[in-house]
Structures are given as C-alpha cells and as structure tokens.
Design an enzyme around this catalytic site. Structure first.
Site, PDB file in Angstrom:
ATOM      1  N   ASP A  24       0.701  -1.203   0.103  1.00  0.00           N
ATOM      2  CA  ASP A  24       0.075   0.045  -0.018  1.00  0.00           C
ATOM      3  C   ASP A  24       1.064   1.150   0.031  1.00  0.00           C
ATOM      4  O   ASP A  24       2.026   1.153   0.174  1.00  0.00           O
ATOM      5  CB  ASP A  24      -1.021  -0.088   1.463  1.00  0.00           C
ATOM      6  CG  ASP A  24      -1.698   1.366   1.571  1.00  0.00           C
ATOM      7  OD1 ASP A  24      -2.343   1.437   0.320  1.00  0.00           O
ATOM      8  OD2 ASP A  24      -1.836   1.742   2.559  1.00  0.00           O
ATOM      9  N   ASP A  26      -0.389   5.047   1.334  1.00  0.00           N
ATOM     10  CA  ASP A  26      -0.609   5.998   2.312  1.00  0.00           C
ATOM     11  C   ASP A  26      -0.789   5.291   3.658  1.00  0.00           C
ATOM     12  O   ASP A  26      -1.333   4.384   3.654  1.00  0.00           O
ATOM     13  CB  ASP A  26      -1.826   6.756   1.881  1.00  0.00           C
ATOM     14  CG  ASP A  26      -1.875   7.530   0.789  1.00  0.00           C
ATOM     15  OD1 ASP A  26      -1.256   8.575   0.918  1.00  0.00           O
ATOM     16  OD2 ASP A  26      -2.410   7.354  -0.222  1.00  0.00           O
ATOM     17  N   ASP A 183      -1.916  -0.908   5.918  1.00  0.00           N
ATOM     18  CA  ASP A 183      -2.063  -0.304   7.353  1.00  0.00           C
ATOM     19  C   ASP A 183      -3.404   0.021   7.833  1.00  0.00           C
ATOM     20  O   ASP A 183      -3.710   0.570   8.963  1.00  0.00           O
ATOM     21  CB  ASP A 183      -1.496   1.072   6.982  1.00  0.00           C
ATOM     22  CG  ASP A 183      -2.003   2.013   6.499  1.00  0.00           C
ATOM     23  OD1 ASP A 183      -2.716   3.154   6.964  1.00  0.00           O
ATOM     24  OD2 ASP A 183      -2.296   1.816   5.295  1.00  0.00           O
TER      25      ASP A 183
END
Length: 248
Positions: A24, A26, A183
């Site tokens: 990922d 961000d 996250d």
C-alpha cells in the site's frame, strides 16, 4: 548478517513459493493519513466543531467513502461554507504536513531485500497516480516498483480487491503467492478479498481501528525480518492452495 545475505540476488530460495510483495502507499510507505486527518480536524475546529476519528475512519485507505466533510461543515456552520477556499487551504496544509513525513521504518530495507530474494514488487493504492508517483519520486523510491496501480485506474477502490488483482496480474503471480503490506481496515479487506496473505502495519491513526482480519500484525516492518515473513506467508500459501478443489 543482513537478511539479504541469506540468498543470491535474483535467484529463487527456500521461500520461492512467495513470488511478490505488494505495498500500500498512504500510511504504509509514508504516513500521509495522519496529516490529512489533522488538516481536516483543524478546519473543523476553525468552524467551531469537532471531527472525530470514528467519523473519519471509514474513509482511510479508500476513495469510495460516503462521508462528505464539506456537507458536515455546512451543517455545523448553519450555512454553506466556501468549498473552493477550504479546498485550497486544506491542500496547502496537507502538503506542508506531509513534506515532513519520512519513509516509514523498514520499508526501504524490504524494498532492497525483496530483490535479493528474487521477489517482484508492486504497489496498490486507492490514491491518485499523481499523488503516489509524486511522493515516491520525491523520496527516491519509484524505481523499486515493477508495477504501480492507483485509484484512478479502477471503478472501485479498496476495500474492493480490484487494485490488488491488477497488481498481481501485472507481476505475473497468483494472489495466493503474493504478500500484501497494509495499514488500514479497508486495505486489509481488499487484500483478503483478493486472496492474499496480508501483513498490517498500523500507523499512529490506524492502530486505533479494527485490524483483526489481517494474517499478521506488526508495529513496524523494522521489527519483522523479511525472511520470517516469507516463511510464515509460505506456510499460509501452502494451506490455502491445499484447501482449493483439485489441489493435492
């Protein structure tokens, strides 16, 4: 001894059942999520109201969230807000806050060691291509990725699995032979729906959210040697393949 010393660069090793890592962006490579939330909190405070994490959380890791902060500000103010002015101010504030954010611990080590282990490397993000490429280029990371898939290339972003399916297809691997590094709850859901092993590394914002669907949770990639991750993911991949019809 570094983890990279355990294998010959570019050659398969004992973890060869896992073929790829898909990151990922961000909140995983760079924590852009906390600055964005902070910028919005400041705007809400300027309008005499509070933006709670519980209200904002559903939009972390996706572009498909239905919360409209401008409409919420309209209601709080009792009148329409100047959206163009707020948008300009918000973007400037986010740029200011994000510019100070480093690459998160362990990310660059993973990117380097992935090559030593003969792994393909991809990235799947709900953000725009310009946003992701710009930040990667600024931090000298763009060259590490064999493919980058972003939210402006799909009809639905995370938690829809489309981005991960595109990334693994680009890399030429089955989803079950790739590890997703995430996250957020939306990101974890996307990875699992795509059929991938998922490691969640929560940041200051997302560690307060429900991340139980991930296969592994770790405070930092710096705390999880890549060799250990690959061994755990390999065992999961073997179990996953055996459970599928027609797989011995």
């Amino acid at each position: 001894m570094s983890l990279a010393a355990d294998s010959v660069p570019g050659e398969p090793n004992q973890h060869s059942e896992i073929r790829a890592l898909v990151f990922d962006f961000d909140g995983l490579v760079v924590d852009t999520e906390t600055p964005e939330f902070q910028a919005w909190q400041e705007i809400f405070a300027d309008h005499g109201t509070v933006l709670e994490l519980a209200t904002w959380a559903g939009g972390i890791g996706t572009a498909d969230h239905h919360f409209d902060p401008y409409a919420a500000l309209d209601r709080a103010s009792g009148r329409p807000v100047d959206r163009d002015a707020l948008r300009t101010a918000r973007r400037a504030r986010i740029r200011e806050l994000v510019s100070d954010q480093p690459v998160l611990p362990g990310v660059e080590d993973y990117l380097r060691q992935a090559r030593d282990h003969g792994l393909r490397v991809g990235l799947a993000s709900s953000s725009s291509r310009a946003w992701v490429h710009g930040h990667l280029a600024e931090r000298g990371l763009l060259h590490h990725f064999d493919t980058i898939r972003t939210g402006d290339e799909v009809e639905h972003t995370k938690p829809d699995p489309a981005l991960y399916r595109l990334a693994t297809a680009d890399l030429g691997v089955e989803p079950a032979r790739a590890v997703a590094l995430e996250d957020s709850p939306n990101g974890v859901a996307a990875a699992k729906r795509a059929g991938m092993f998922c490691v969640v590394v929560p940041n200051a914002l997302t560690r307060q959210l429900d991340l139980a669907a991930a296969d592994v949770r770790v405070g930092s990639l710096a705390n999880l040697p890549l060799t250990q991750l690959l061994d755990t993911a390999r065992k999961w991949s073997e179990r996953s393949r055996r459970s599928r019809p027609g797989i011995a």
